[in-house]
Design a protein around this motif. Structure first.
Motif, PDB file in Angstrom:
ATOM      1  N   LEU A 156      17.832 -22.820 -13.370  1.00  0.00           N
ATOM      2  CA  LEU A 156      18.143 -24.077 -12.677  1.00  0.00           C
ATOM      3  C   LEU A 156      18.856 -23.808 -11.357  1.00  0.00           C
ATOM      4  CD1 LEU A 156      18.140 -27.273 -13.391  1.00  0.00           C
ATOM      5  CD2 LEU A 156      20.559 -26.900 -13.856  1.00  0.00           C
ATOM      6  N   LEU A 157      19.876 -22.958 -11.392  1.00  0.00           N
ATOM      7  CA  LEU A 157      20.676 -22.691 -10.199  1.00  0.00           C
ATOM      8  C   LEU A 157      19.920 -21.882  -9.153  1.00  0.00           C
ATOM      9  CD1 LEU A 157      24.136 -21.922 -11.860  1.00  0.00           C
ATOM     10  CD2 LEU A 157      23.357 -24.053 -10.824  1.00  0.00           C
ATOM     11  N   GLU A 158      19.002 -21.031  -9.605  1.00  0.00           N
ATOM     12  CA  GLU A 158      18.189 -20.260  -8.664  1.00  0.00           C
ATOM     13  C   GLU A 158      17.003 -21.056  -8.147  1.00  0.00           C
ATOM     14  OE1 GLU A 158      18.782 -17.277  -7.339  1.00  0.00           O
ATOM     15  OE2 GLU A 158      20.696 -17.233  -8.413  1.00  0.00           O
ATOM     16  N   LYS A 177      20.956 -29.060  -5.483  1.00  0.00           N
ATOM     17  CA  LYS A 177      22.271 -28.609  -5.970  1.00  0.00           C
ATOM     18  C   LYS A 177      23.360 -29.609  -5.596  1.00  0.00           C
ATOM     19  CE  LYS A 177      21.550 -23.594  -6.080  1.00  0.00           C
ATOM     20  NZ  LYS A 177      21.952 -22.286  -5.518  1.00  0.00           N
ATOM     21  N   ARG A 178      23.284 -30.129  -4.387  1.00  0.00           N
ATOM     22  CA  ARG A 178      24.279 -31.102  -3.937  1.00  0.00           C
ATOM     23  C   ARG A 178      24.212 -32.378  -4.786  1.00  0.00           C
ATOM     24  NH1 ARG A 178      22.686 -31.526   0.960  1.00  0.00           N
ATOM     25  NH2 ARG A 178      23.983 -29.833   1.778  1.00  0.00           N
ATOM     26  N   LYS A 179      23.005 -32.759  -5.181  1.00  0.00           N
ATOM     27  CA  LYS A 179      22.798 -33.962  -5.988  1.00  0.00           C
ATOM     28  C   LYS A 179      23.512 -33.865  -7.329  1.00  0.00           C
ATOM     29  CE  LYS A 179      19.045 -36.572  -8.201  1.00  0.00           C
ATOM     30  NZ  LYS A 179      17.555 -36.673  -8.376  1.00  0.00           N
ATOM     31  N   ILE A 186      26.608 -21.610  -7.290  1.00  0.00           N
ATOM     32  CA  ILE A 186      26.044 -20.358  -7.796  1.00  0.00           C
ATOM     33  C   ILE A 186      26.551 -20.061  -9.218  1.00  0.00           C
ATOM     34  CG2 ILE A 186      25.702 -19.381  -5.512  1.00  0.00           C
ATOM     35  CD1 ILE A 186      28.303 -17.825  -5.857  1.00  0.00           C
ATOM     36  N   PRO A 187      25.799 -19.261 -10.000  1.00  0.00           N
ATOM     37  CA  PRO A 187      26.190 -18.991 -11.401  1.00  0.00           C
ATOM     38  C   PRO A 187      27.584 -18.393 -11.554  1.00  0.00           C
ATOM     39  CG  PRO A 187      23.933 -18.252 -11.000  1.00  0.00           C
ATOM     40  CD  PRO A 187      24.496 -18.644  -9.671  1.00  0.00           C
ATOM     41  N   GLN A 197      30.961 -15.135 -18.056  1.00  0.00           N
ATOM     42  CA  GLN A 197      31.781 -14.340 -18.982  1.00  0.00           C
ATOM     43  C   GLN A 197      31.206 -12.946 -19.232  1.00  0.00           C
ATOM     44  OE1 GLN A 197      32.879 -16.686 -22.583  1.00  0.00           O
ATOM     45  NE2 GLN A 197      32.238 -18.458 -21.395  1.00  0.00           N
ATOM     46  N   GLY A 198      29.892 -12.813 -19.136  1.00  0.00           N
ATOM     47  CA  GLY A 198      29.266 -11.523 -19.384  1.00  0.00           C
ATOM     48  C   GLY A 198      29.130 -10.659 -18.155  1.00  0.00           C
ATOM     49  N   ALA A 199      29.510 -11.211 -16.986  1.00  0.00           N
ATOM     50  CA  ALA A 199      29.402 -10.477 -15.715  1.00  0.00           C
ATOM     51  C   ALA A 199      27.993  -9.952 -15.488  1.00  0.00           C
ATOM     52  CB  ALA A 199      30.413  -9.332 -15.668  1.00  0.00           C
ATOM     53  N   SER A 200      27.002 -10.712 -15.920  1.00  0.00           N
ATOM     54  CA  SER A 200      25.598 -10.323 -15.775  1.00  0.00           C
ATOM     55  C   SER A 200      24.800 -11.545 -15.350  1.00  0.00           C
ATOM     56  CB  SER A 200      25.060  -9.759 -17.105  1.00  0.00           C
ATOM     57  OG  SER A 200      23.702  -9.388 -16.989  1.00  0.00           O
ATOM     58  N   MET A 201      24.784 -11.795 -14.042  1.00  0.00           N
ATOM     59  CA  MET A 201      24.161 -13.012 -13.527  1.00  0.00           C
ATOM     60  C   MET A 201      22.635 -12.903 -13.419  1.00  0.00           C
ATOM     61  SD  MET A 201      26.722 -15.000 -13.155  1.00  0.00           S
ATOM     62  CE  MET A 201      27.593 -14.124 -14.445  1.00  0.00           C
TER      63      MET A 201
END
Length: 297
Positions: free
Chosen positions: A85-87, A94-96, A101-102, A110-114
């Motif tokens: 969704l974010l990509e 996104k503004r809507k 960004i993730p 939390q997993g530091a794996s985007m």
């Protein structure tokens, strides 16, 4: 394979059954330390035949890993759909929904794996939109789905801080009301009503309705419980919506049933959900061994 060898003239129904898989993968699969595209739910699909042709299907889901919605380990990710969704959204979209960004979302970072080297989230988001189109999801339905997903991300960014009242009782306060406002806007809720649900417990006794303030741990649990309820309900709705599209509209001669379930897993931290998953897996394996191998003997 079943779709490719289907001799029937109605290719739309087979295409719709096929497109259900990438849609459910987006919402039900995630990166784990062992698998970049691990299925985090069980799926049972029945393919129905009439005169040797596929005429419909029925999906059943079970054991969706709800805990992943709010927490995951290092080198793991939340469900694919959030990152897609974010990509996939452009700046205006996104503004809507008030998104960015993730890395900015507690439920995602939390997993530091985007990102996943073997996966393009932007490309898969377009595949998701295509699947929704083939499965006849309306624009309004798609927008509602995106609103719920965005609301969950905003919900995870609601932070609480401890404080005390005049009687030295522990209280909590919201660090920022911006996320509350976004959640309320996206879900069509009243700001104060959502705030109350996040910070207070309601006790009803006879004709009285008492509000008791949460402590910090209770408030965090309440926030996470709402997020899990939103996502799991959305997932169940998606399965029901797919079943509406691929349901059988005529007589059935035969059917083939396929069960897809994740195998036994042992992580550094195992939740109660993992115990249920492992138990179900072992029970199924025992059933298979007992009946299939005994029949062979």
């Amino acid at each position: 394979y079943l779709a490719s060898v289907n001799p029937g003239k109605n290719k739309l129904i087979t295409e719709q059954i096929l497109e259900a898989s990438p849609l459910l993968e987006s919402f039900g699969n995630a990166k784990t330390v062992r698998n970049d595209n691990s299925s985090r739910f069980g799926k049972y699909i029945e393919i129905y035949y009439s005169q040797k042709s596929i005429v419909g299907a029925k999906l059943s889901d079970f054991l969706l890993e709800k805990s992943r919605i709010v927490t995951h380990s290092i080198d793991e990710r939340n469900y694919h759909v959030f990152y897609e969704l974010l990509e996939g959204f452009d700046t205006e979209e996104k503004r809507k929904y008030g998104l960015t960004i993730p890395e900015k979302y507690f439920y995602l970072n939390q997993g530091a794996s985007m990102a996943i080297a073997s996966k393009s989230d932007a490309h898969d988001f377009q595949s998701l939109l295509t699947a929704m189109k083939i499965l006849n999801f309306t624009k309004n339905e798609q927008e509602t789905i995106f609103k719920i997903l965005a609301a969950i991300l905003h919900l995870g960014n609601i932070y609480f801080s401890r404080t005390v009242d005049d009687a030295s009782h522990d209280l909590i306060q919201i660090s920022s009301k911006t996320e509350i406002e976004w959640c309320s806007h996206l879900l069509g809720l009243n700001d104060q009503g959502l705030l109350q649900k996040l910070t207070h417990k309601v006790t009803e006794a006879r004709d009285e309705r008492l509000l008791s303030p949460f402590n910090l741990e209770q408030a965090l649990d309440s926030r996470d419980a709402i997020a899990k309820a939103l996502y799991s309900t959305l997932f169940s709705w998606l399965v029901a919506r797919i079943n509406q599209i691929v349901r059988v509209n005529n007589s059935v001669d035969n059917s083939i049933a396929i069960l897809d379930i994740f195998g036994f897993e042992n992580f550094s931290t195992n939740s109660f959900e993992q115990l249920c998953i492992n138990y179900a897996n072992e029970a199924l394996q025992f059933h298979f061994n007992r009946h299939v191998f005994k029949l062979e003997q």
